[in-house]
Scaffold this motif. Structure first.
Motif, PDB file in Angstrom:
ATOM      1  N   VAL A 142       0.677  -1.418  -0.128  1.00  0.00           N
ATOM      2  CA  VAL A 142      -0.329   0.205  -0.013  1.00  0.00           C
ATOM      3  C   VAL A 142       0.392   1.645   0.685  1.00  0.00           C
ATOM      4  CG1 VAL A 142      -1.648   1.283   1.494  1.00  0.00           C
ATOM      5  CG2 VAL A 142      -2.053  -0.956   0.985  1.00  0.00           C
ATOM      6  N   ALA A 159      -4.943  -6.166 -10.319  1.00  0.00           N
ATOM      7  CA  ALA A 159      -5.479  -4.648  -9.995  1.00  0.00           C
ATOM      8  C   ALA A 159      -4.774  -4.028 -10.524  1.00  0.00           C
ATOM      9  CB  ALA A 159      -3.119  -5.151  -8.348  1.00  0.00           C
ATOM     10  N   VAL A 174      -8.464  -2.200 -11.742  1.00  0.00           N
ATOM     11  CA  VAL A 174      -8.806  -1.869 -10.839  1.00  0.00           C
ATOM     12  C   VAL A 174      -8.100  -0.567 -10.763  1.00  0.00           C
ATOM     13  CG1 VAL A 174      -9.759  -2.320  -8.629  1.00  0.00           C
ATOM     14  CG2 VAL A 174      -9.913  -4.069  -9.997  1.00  0.00           C
ATOM     15  N   MET A 175      -7.024  -0.545 -10.505  1.00  0.00           N
ATOM     16  CA  MET A 175      -6.413   1.370  -9.898  1.00  0.00           C
ATOM     17  C   MET A 175      -6.088   2.072 -11.173  1.00  0.00           C
ATOM     18  SD  MET A 175      -3.218  -0.846  -7.888  1.00  0.00           S
ATOM     19  CE  MET A 175      -2.410   0.784  -8.002  1.00  0.00           C
ATOM     20  N   TRP A 178      -7.035   5.441  -1.057  1.00  0.00           N
ATOM     21  CA  TRP A 178      -7.868   4.859  -1.511  1.00  0.00           C
ATOM     22  C   TRP A 178      -7.442   3.863  -2.420  1.00  0.00           C
ATOM     23  CZ3 TRP A 178      -8.929   3.288   2.909  1.00  0.00           C
ATOM     24  CH2 TRP A 178      -9.511   4.222   4.377  1.00  0.00           C
ATOM     25  N   ASN A 179      -7.035   4.690  -3.612  1.00  0.00           N
ATOM     26  CA  ASN A 179      -6.894   3.206  -4.683  1.00  0.00           C
ATOM     27  C   ASN A 179      -6.110   2.799  -4.803  1.00  0.00           C
ATOM     28  OD1 ASN A 179      -7.082   3.109  -8.070  1.00  0.00           O
ATOM     29  ND2 ASN A 179      -5.391   4.512  -8.125  1.00  0.00           N
ATOM     30  N   VAL A 210      -5.268   1.226  -1.566  1.00  0.00           N
ATOM     31  CA  VAL A 210      -5.390   0.553  -1.318  1.00  0.00           C
ATOM     32  C   VAL A 210      -6.557  -0.655  -1.460  1.00  0.00           C
ATOM     33  CG1 VAL A 210      -7.684  -0.548   1.094  1.00  0.00           C
ATOM     34  CG2 VAL A 210      -5.905   1.536   1.033  1.00  0.00           C
ATOM     35  N   LEU A 211      -7.030  -0.487  -2.531  1.00  0.00           N
ATOM     36  CA  LEU A 211      -8.542  -0.359  -3.718  1.00  0.00           C
ATOM     37  C   LEU A 211      -6.672  -2.014  -4.889  1.00  0.00           C
ATOM     38  CD1 LEU A 211     -10.585  -2.026  -5.048  1.00  0.00           C
ATOM     39  CD2 LEU A 211     -10.140  -0.097  -6.483  1.00  0.00           C
ATOM     40  N   GLY A 212      -5.960  -1.679  -4.947  1.00  0.00           N
ATOM     41  CA  GLY A 212      -4.946  -2.511  -5.268  1.00  0.00           C
ATOM     42  C   GLY A 212      -4.539  -3.490  -4.693  1.00  0.00           C
ATOM     43  N   ALA A 234      -5.924  -4.718  -2.118  1.00  0.00           N
ATOM     44  CA  ALA A 234      -6.679  -5.171  -1.748  1.00  0.00           C
ATOM     45  C   ALA A 234      -6.673  -6.850  -3.386  1.00  0.00           C
ATOM     46  CB  ALA A 234      -8.165  -4.590  -1.063  1.00  0.00           C
ATOM     47  N   THR A 235      -7.631  -5.855  -4.144  1.00  0.00           N
ATOM     48  CA  THR A 235      -7.138  -6.742  -5.689  1.00  0.00           C
ATOM     49  C   THR A 235      -6.552  -7.659  -5.444  1.00  0.00           C
ATOM     50  OG1 THR A 235      -8.880  -4.744  -6.120  1.00  0.00           O
ATOM     51  CG2 THR A 235      -8.235  -6.799  -7.904  1.00  0.00           C
ATOM     52  N   LEU A 281      -3.805  -4.021   4.791  1.00  0.00           N
ATOM     53  CA  LEU A 281      -4.944  -2.713   4.074  1.00  0.00           C
ATOM     54  C   LEU A 281      -5.002  -1.346   5.107  1.00  0.00           C
ATOM     55  CD1 LEU A 281      -7.607  -4.593   2.077  1.00  0.00           C
ATOM     56  CD2 LEU A 281      -5.150  -3.956   1.178  1.00  0.00           C
TER      57      LEU A 281
END
Length: 180
Positions: free
Chosen positions: A54, A98, A101-102, A112-113, A115-117, A119-120, A162
């Motif tokens: 992250v 990832a 998604v990012m 948050w981008n 974190v999203l990457g 997590a994916t 995360l």
């Protein structure tokens, strides 16, 4: 394609390499200090890996960052630690998922981008690793009863990573190390 490859700055490549090395060394040390793959060291190992992921994704916001990080990580694992090559496809597919998604929020400020990457990447690579394990163990599917809990415990550490990654990015922004 040439434009994407030429857009990397040396500073960004160094950051990716340093984070790949730091994640590999720290997870190896946690596994060794924990006495092997027990649940606590497995959670700690995944927590540290995801936290570093992250932070790196918030520091370097270029397309292809997580893919390059994954390639370096897999090469180091295969050459130095003797990791199995069967983990390569799930990790690369996880990195590509990832990146996809990012992509829309690549330039957005905030954590948050990243974190999203992360997590994916964690979810896809762990699910596909379970699929590869099932494919190799389909002669004896009862063996999956032992594999799934280990992956689930490791994923709990990733989820914790995360949250600790968000906290680490906040502190690094406050210190001026991450500027966006």
């Amino acid at each position: 394609m040439r434009h994407i490859l030429s857009s990397w700055r040396a500073r960004e490549l160094v950051v990716i390499g340093v984070f790949a090395a730091a994640s590999k060394v720290s997870t190896l040390l946690i596994a060794l200090a924990g006495g092997g793959m027990n649940p606590l060291s497995l959670m700690g190992k995944n927590l540290v890996f995801t936290t570093l992921l992250v932070v790196m994704l918030c520091k370097v916001r270029r397309p292809g960052t997580i893919f390059l990080f994954t390639v370096i990580n897999v090469i180091v694992s295969m050459l130095l630690l003797g990791a199995n090559v069967t983990l390569l496809p799930p990790m690369l597919v996880g990195a590509l998922a990832a990146e996809a998604v990012m992509w829309p929020g690549r330039e957005a400020e905030g954590v948050w981008n990243g974190v999203l990457g992360a997590a994916t990447f964690d979810a896809v690579s762990k699910l596909l690793s379970l699929g590869v394990s099932w494919m190799f163990m389909r002669e004896n599917p009862a063996m999956m009863i032992m594999v799934v809990p280990f992956v689930a415990v490791g994923y709990l550490g990733s989820v914790g990573g995360l949250f600790s990654g968000v906290k680490a990015v906040k502190e690094l922004r406050h210190a001026g190390i991450i500027r966006q």
